[in-house]
Design a protein around this motif. Structure first.
Motif: not given
Length: 209
Positions: A6-17, A23-27, A51-56, A73-79
């Motif tokens: 939740a802390i990591a996702l909040k840093k991305v800027g997502f709303e609480e809901k 969190i409910q539907f992911g893993r 959430l953490s680490g580094l992907l290439m 990087e942390g807080g990013e996704t693969c478009a």
């Protein structure tokens, strides 16, 4: 663990809901360094949020030559992963963990709903597309117009920026593979950069000065 997510996702800027639903539907997925996260030719039903680490992210041409595209990087996704999921296409790229990483895998079935329902998620997805597009343009520009020594030094600086460390833990062969050149060329150019006092070489690692 969910509180850390939740802390990591909040840093991305997502709303609480939205965070609650993610969190409910992911893993959680933990990946060791050098392990494959997404394989070429596979179909994905989930999209990773780092959430953490580094992907290439890498790709191959028809001759089997490998090309480095960008880091995640942390807080990013693969478009590219999102596009393949939404269109039901097989991946034409692959993703490798550069470091031990923790990912939150989001099921594709909820993404359309979240894009429509939450402004922050819509901005997150579109922003990911824009960032990746800009990085791909930079990669094409680098291959087309920069000399190999300039490409190599830019590659090292980009890695420093992505990892937050002046030490690049890569072998000459690994760098050569990512830049689609030979180990001999990389070794020669690294020696040149070392003579220019831009780097210092140690066993299987390079320190940017």
């Amino acid at each position: 663990m969910n509180s850390d997510v939740a802390i990591a996702l909040k840093k991305v800027g997502f709303e609480e809901k939205l965070i609650e639903e993610i969190i409910q539907f992911g893993r959680l997925k933990k990946v060791k360094a050098q392990n494959v996260v997404i394989s070429p030719g596979s179909k994905n039903e989930e999209v990773p949020i780092v959430l953490s680490g580094l992907l290439m992210v890498m790709t191959k041409d028809h001759q089997g030559n490998e090309y480095f595209l960008y880091n995640l990087e942390g807080g990013e996704t693969c478009a590219m992963s999102i596009t393949c999921c939404l269109e039901g296409k097989k991946n034409a790229f692959y993703v490798i963990a550069e470091e031990d990483s923790e990912l939150w895998m989001v099921p594709l079935g909820h993404m359309d709903t979240w894009v429509q329902k939450y402004l922050s998620f819509r901005k997150f997805v579109f922003g990911s597309y824009q960032t990746r597009f800009d990085e791909l343009l930079a990669a094409v520009d680098s291959m087309a117009f920069m000399k190999m020594d300039e490409r190599l030094y830019k590659y090292l600086l980009d890695k420093k920026q992505a990892t937050g460390s002046y030490v690049i833990a890569k072998t000459h062969q690994q760098i050569a593979n990512e830049l689609n050149t030979s180990r001999v060329v990389v070794s020669r150019l690294l020696k040149k950069l070392e003579k220019e006092d831009k780097i210092e070489q140690k066993r299987n690692r390079i320190e940017i000065l």
